[in-house]
Structures are given as C-alpha cells and as structure tokens.
Design an enzyme around this catalytic site. Structure first.
Site, PDB file in Angstrom:
ATOM      1  N   GLY A  71      50.641  33.157  74.632  1.00  0.00           N
ATOM      2  CA  GLY A  71      50.878  31.743  74.851  1.00  0.00           C
ATOM      3  C   GLY A  71      50.835  30.939  73.568  1.00  0.00           C
ATOM      4  O   GLY A  71      50.842  31.487  72.467  1.00  0.00           O
ATOM      5  N   LYS A  80      44.663  26.444  74.391  1.00  0.00           N
ATOM      6  CA  LYS A  80      45.538  27.608  74.503  1.00  0.00           C
ATOM      7  C   LYS A  80      46.198  27.572  75.873  1.00  0.00           C
ATOM      8  O   LYS A  80      45.531  27.650  76.906  1.00  0.00           O
ATOM      9  CB  LYS A  80      44.755  28.905  74.333  1.00  0.00           C
ATOM     10  N   ASP A 137      40.359  43.454  68.718  1.00  0.00           N
ATOM     11  CA  ASP A 137      41.558  42.867  68.107  1.00  0.00           C
ATOM     12  C   ASP A 137      41.164  41.964  66.940  1.00  0.00           C
ATOM     13  O   ASP A 137      41.671  40.857  66.798  1.00  0.00           O
ATOM     14  CB  ASP A 137      42.363  42.088  69.152  1.00  0.00           C
TER      15      ASP A 137
END
Length: 641
Positions: free
Chosen positions: A336, A352, A449
């Site tokens: 997004g 977000k 990540d």
C-alpha cells in the site's frame, strides 16, 4: 514459612552494558541515592532523584506489601550493597529479592511495555502438578482477580487463595510499584501472568519479577496474611461464588449472543454470494482481532475506541491526509501507500493505506496490530491507531520527519548530511531495537524484513524499526522455524532463510549486518555487481578485509568525521553478523555489548556466503513507480531451484 530464600540471595539481578566513570560525580550521586533509599523506604515504596544533569541519578525501591518497615529496610540495606557489588559502574541496574527490590538509572523511569524476568533458580526446583490443564485454569482465575484487586488498591498489592481439588490450596501474590496508574498496573500484571503460565503454570510454584510489577504463586502459604485481608476464591458452587457466577453467566451470554449475531451475518453474506476471503467485513475482522487489541462493537455496530489502540473513523483520516492526496504521499510499496497526515488534535502522523483488494494486505494489517500495538521502545516506530471501514484498512504511526534510512545512505545529496557519529548512533539504535524484539520484550519476535527502508528516522535522527507485517512470534524455548513461503527482500535475507525457509533471531542478525555494511559504504548490497568491484557487497568487503584494505570500503564522505578504530570495529562486527553459519553469528545482546565496549575482543570472521541460484517471484508490487519515492517496499517470494 515465608520463604526458602534468605535476604542474602537475590532472585535476579540485571545490569546495563553502559558504564559510568569510577570516582565520578555520577558515582557519588548513586551512592547517596542508594543510602537514602535504604533509610527512607519505611512505607513500602520510595522514589527519588539526586544530582543535576548529566550526573543525575533516578532511583526507586519497593518492599513486599506484607512486611513491616524494619524487615523492609533490612532487605533494602542488603540490596544496595549487592547491587553495587554485582553491577560495578553500570549506568542502570535492578536487583530483586523476595521481599524487596531496588532500581536505579541515569534516566527517568518510564512506563514501558511489560518485560518479565524468569527467576530460574527459584522456579526450576518445583515439581509438576498432576492435572496441569485444570491447575492453570484455577490459577488464572485466582491471579486475574488478584490483579484487578491490586490495580484498584492504593498500595497496589493483593494476596489471596483458591481451593484446588484433592484438598490443595493455591496461594497467590501480586504487586505493582506505586508510581504507575491503575491501568498500567493491570496491564503489567496481565503480561506477567502470561509469562507465569508459560514458565510455571504446570508446577507447584512460580514467580515472575519486573520493573513495575511482580507476581507469585505457591501451594504452601508464603505471605503474611495477617497484614492484609486475603482474598479467598473457593471452588465449590455455594453462595460464595455468586459474584463470580454472575460475571461468568454474563460473559457466556454475551459470547453466545455475539456468535449468533456473527453466524447470522455470515449467513446473509453467503446468500449474497460474497467471497469468504477477499470480502471480510469490518465487523468480522474486528471480532477476529478483539482479543489481542481489546476492541469491541456496540449493539449498533459502532467502533469502541481502546485506550491502548484507538480506532479512527475513515472520515477523520481522509481529512487528516487531505483525501489521500498525492502531495501528502510519503512512499509506496507492495502492501500500500503511506501518507502524511495531521489529526484534529494537531498530532502529525503517517498513515499506511493498505491495498484495498489485497489478502496479503489484510494479513499484514492483522500482524501489525497483534504484534506491535503493545510494543513500546525508543527504537521501534509506535503504532498509535488504526481504521477499518469497508475495504479500507489503515494503520496510523507516529510521523518520522526524516523518513527512512535508505533516503540518506543511498542518496548522494542527503548523504552529505551524515557524519560518522550520526551513523554510529543509527547502527546502535537498530541493534537496541532488535535486542528488545529478540530478548527484552515479553514476546520473542523475529522481524524477517529488516532493511534500510524499514528503518525510520525521527527529527533527531534516532533510528526506529518499522513494518512488522512479516514478523513472527517465537515461543519461549523455540530456536528456529520453517516456512514454505519465503517473504522478504533479496539482499537482506540470510541464506538459510532464502534457500531453505529456515528463520530465527540469527536471520535478523544477518540482515542487521548487511545494513551496517551498507551504512559504512554508502552502497546497496543488491545490485552491487553493477559497480564492477565484486559480485556482491559482502564479497567486496571480504576481499578488502583479507587484503588489509578495509578503509577503502568506507564512504569517503565519512572519513573526515570518523574514528578509524571505531569504523574498523563496525566493519568487523558487520562481517561477524553475515557469517554463513547461523550458529557462528552473534546474538543481538552480543552485538550491543560489542558496540558499547571497545575493550571486548572480537573473533575472526569467516568468508560470507556467496549468492546462489534463485527464482524471484514478486508477491505483489505497485502498478506505477512514483519517482519521488526514495525507497522500494516491494516484498518478494523466493523459492530455491
């Protein structure tokens, strides 16, 4: 019998890695503070500070609520000597005894997320119970009620008992420091109870200690019941259970009603042919998340805000971001777009907006809320709210004015704003954030990540780890996990994760090592073969390291402001973090210690792993590339050949 331990045996001691100078004003203030604590804590709790910045020392002491002033002072007198002996020159420390605890720090105490200490030498001696499932059920009932009692009591202390089958009684004790409010006390005890059940729920006794709260149970009386009115919760079904039964019946009735309503809603949606996965309703998602984030719906279906994580209406978020205008866009990635916004109270935030049709976006939304809604640390981005309306899924974070780390280290103009001291502090900040996730938070969390675009910088250039959509929780004794679906970003993945799907805390350590080397060199690991120096950044730094030319690896822009020994040490630490064998890589606690002390010897690194053949399939990526975006948040799914 009150205890098997004497005052000479602390339950646990924790000392910081940072040190003060011997014979310094800080040390003088610390000794005065500890002496004052030991003589003035006559009412069971005392906090104070001595000195002026930068040599100011904060301290607090807590005695168990069932001991008198003389016992309290004797315990604290012993504790102050032990904490000085065991935590020599440490800037922060805490020591726990059965009857008291002392904590000091160079900074003011904040109400942080619960992070408990497992008193191993005490807990491991107790036998297992014969019926653990039933035992945990009764124990939870007792400790939950005691937590409610303590959080509403001015002394923030409660003791009680509950009858258990076979003529046994469980005795419990809970306590909070008196410098936190009722809600924070209850939250702390709730976290402690979770750890207590995990470590000792099937044993005959257990204890968890924390900066702000302590919790203990035992099958024999260990507290002085005469100093407090003990709470008794019998297991029989006589009139003494009336209040509890009323609460239980009310809860069950409400639960059944919710299930019936939910079933009816699902029935209506199925009649309309809605897809189960892609069109989950706001109501269904909220009920799914209600446990972890304490949210609920009114009978009319309106959102009820939680003090922990407020829900914000879509209209408010649209107004804050000027209708998600392009002028407020901060970045865009596979899940997004992120927008700058200003809430009605004037607070600047980053919003977000997750992909409206993305199932992955929904999973990331759930993961972010479940994992980090309650995590608070100086080096983690704080989630301050969220919104769900129709297909809109929105996460609201504190705004980071300097955006992400990659905007600085990979941009030729903005990198001019960096000096070595700033880079070193950023490296230290990332390491401390990871240490909190791996070891110091109540849950062991693997980020999976970690990369420069997921490290944000506040107005003071303090590094804060963000984006926990890929993160996973590990159990207390769990070391590794395996997944068939590898998600993350190539260039920062540990080889065992990229090729075999194995991940652990050492996977994050590998990613951290890559980031350290990127900060020092100013070059990306992925795509490094285009520079002509070597196939990868890791191969290049290893080549220079073997030849004794490691300073050629350093970005010339940092050379003017850098300390050469410190830079070389950071390169060395980075190489240790990117070793091919996960067992050889240091833990984040080791890394923080190595960064904080130049006197600790470093082991010799081995050759980093070479890249291996791979097939890269993009899980999801933006349909258009915004040239103004300085980082790429694309998430990849990798599978070995």
């Amino acid at each position: 019998m009150l205890s098997i331990f004497t005052d000479a045996n602390p339950l646990d001691i924790a000392c910081s890695n940072t040190s003060y100078a011997p014979n310094s004003p800080f040390e003088s203030n610390l000794k005065l503070l500890l002496e004052s604590i030991a003589t003035n804590t006559s009412q069971g709790f005392y906090n104070l500070s001595i000195g002026d910045d930068p040599n100011r020392v904060f301290g607090r002491a807590l005695c168990r609520g069932d001991v008198n002033g003389t016992v309290c002072q004797n315990c604290l007198e012993n504790a102050r000597h032990e904490i000085l002996k065991n935590c020599k020159t440490a800037e922060e420390a805490i020591i726990w005894y059965e009857l008291c605890q002392i904590q000091y720090s160079y900074r003011k105490f904040l109400v942080m997320v619960y992070a408990g200490q497992y008193a191993e030498k005490w807990n491991n001696q107790w036998k297992s119970v014969s019926n653990p499932a039933r035992f945990i059920e009764v124990l939870t009932y007792l400790m939950t009620n005691l937590s409610i009692e303590a959080s509403s009591d001015p002394a923030m202390f409660a003791v009680g008992e509950v009858k258990f089958p076979k003529r046994k009684t469980i005795y419990g004790l809970v306590q909070c420091t008196r410098d936190i409010n009722s809600r924070d006390c209850n939250d702390c005890l709730t976290g402690a109870l979770g750890d207590l059940k995990a470590c000792c729920g099937a044993r005959e006794a257990g204890i968890i200690v924390n900066e702000n709260c302590n919790l203990r149970f035992q099958l024999s009386l260990f507290y002085n019941a005469s100093t407090r009115i003990a709470l008794t919760y019998p297991t029989s079904t006589d009139g003494k259970w009336k209040t509890g039964m009323v609460v239980a019946v009310a809860f069950i009735s409400t639960f059944v009603l919710v299930v019936l309503i939910g079933s009816y809603v699902v029935h209506l949606r199925r009649k309309k042919g809605a897809k189960n996965d892609e069109k989950r309703s706001q109501r269904g998602l909220l009920h799914e998340l209600a446990g972890p984030i304490s949210v609920s719906l009114t009978q009319e279906g309106d959102l009820v805000s939680s003090e922990e994580l407020p829900f914000v209406h879509l209209a408010v978020i649209k107004a804050a971001t000027d209708g998600f205008s392009d002028s407020n866009k901060l970045g865009q990635g596979g899940f997004g777009t992120v927008y700058k916004g200003v809430l009605p109270n004037g607070k600047e935030v980053a919003v977000k907006r997750l992909s409206r049709k993305s199932w992955q976006g929904l999973e990331e939304f759930k993961n972010e809320i479940i994992l980090i809604a309650k995590l608070q640390h100086r080096n983690l981005v704080r989630l301050v709210g969220c919104g769900i309306e129709g297909e809109e899924k929105l996460l609201i974070y504190e705004l980071m004015p300097n955006r992400s780390l990659d905007c600085f280290i990979f941009d030729s103009e903005r990198r001019l704003q960096l000096n070595w001291n700033t880079c070193y502090n950023i490296i230290g900040g990332i390491s401390k954030g990871l240490l909190y996730l791996h070891e110091d938070s109540r849950l062991k969390i693997i980020h999976r990540d970690l990369k420069p675009s997921n490290v944000l910088l506040d107005k003071d250039m303090v590094a804060k780890i963000s984006d926990f959509g890929m993160a996973r929780i590990f159990c207390e004794n769990q070391k590794t996990a395996n997944t068939r679906r590898v998600v993350g970003t190539y260039g920062y993945m540990a080889p065992e994760y990229a090729m075999e799907g194995l991940f652990s805390v050492k996977s994050d350590v590998f990613s951290f090592g890559v980031i350290v080397l990127e900060i020092i060199s100013g070059k990306r690991n992925s795509g490094f073969y285009l520079t002509g120096h070597a196939q990868t950044l890791l191969a290049y730094v290893w080549q220079l390291w073997k030849e004794g030319k490691e300073m050629e690896f350093v970005d010339p822009l940092l050379m003017k402001s850098s300390s050469i020994p410190q830079v070389v040490r950071c390169i060395h630490i980075g190489l240790l973090c990117v070793q091919e064998d996960p067992a050889v890589r240091p833990t984040m606690s080791n890394v923080v210690a190595l960064l904080g002390s130049e006197s600790i010897a470093l082991s010799e690194p081995r050759q980093p792993p070479f890249p291996v053949g791979r097939t890269i399939v993009l899980a999801e990526q933006p349909s258009t590339k915004d040239p103004s975006v300085c980082h790429d948040l694309t998430v990849s799914t990798l599978s070995p050949r």
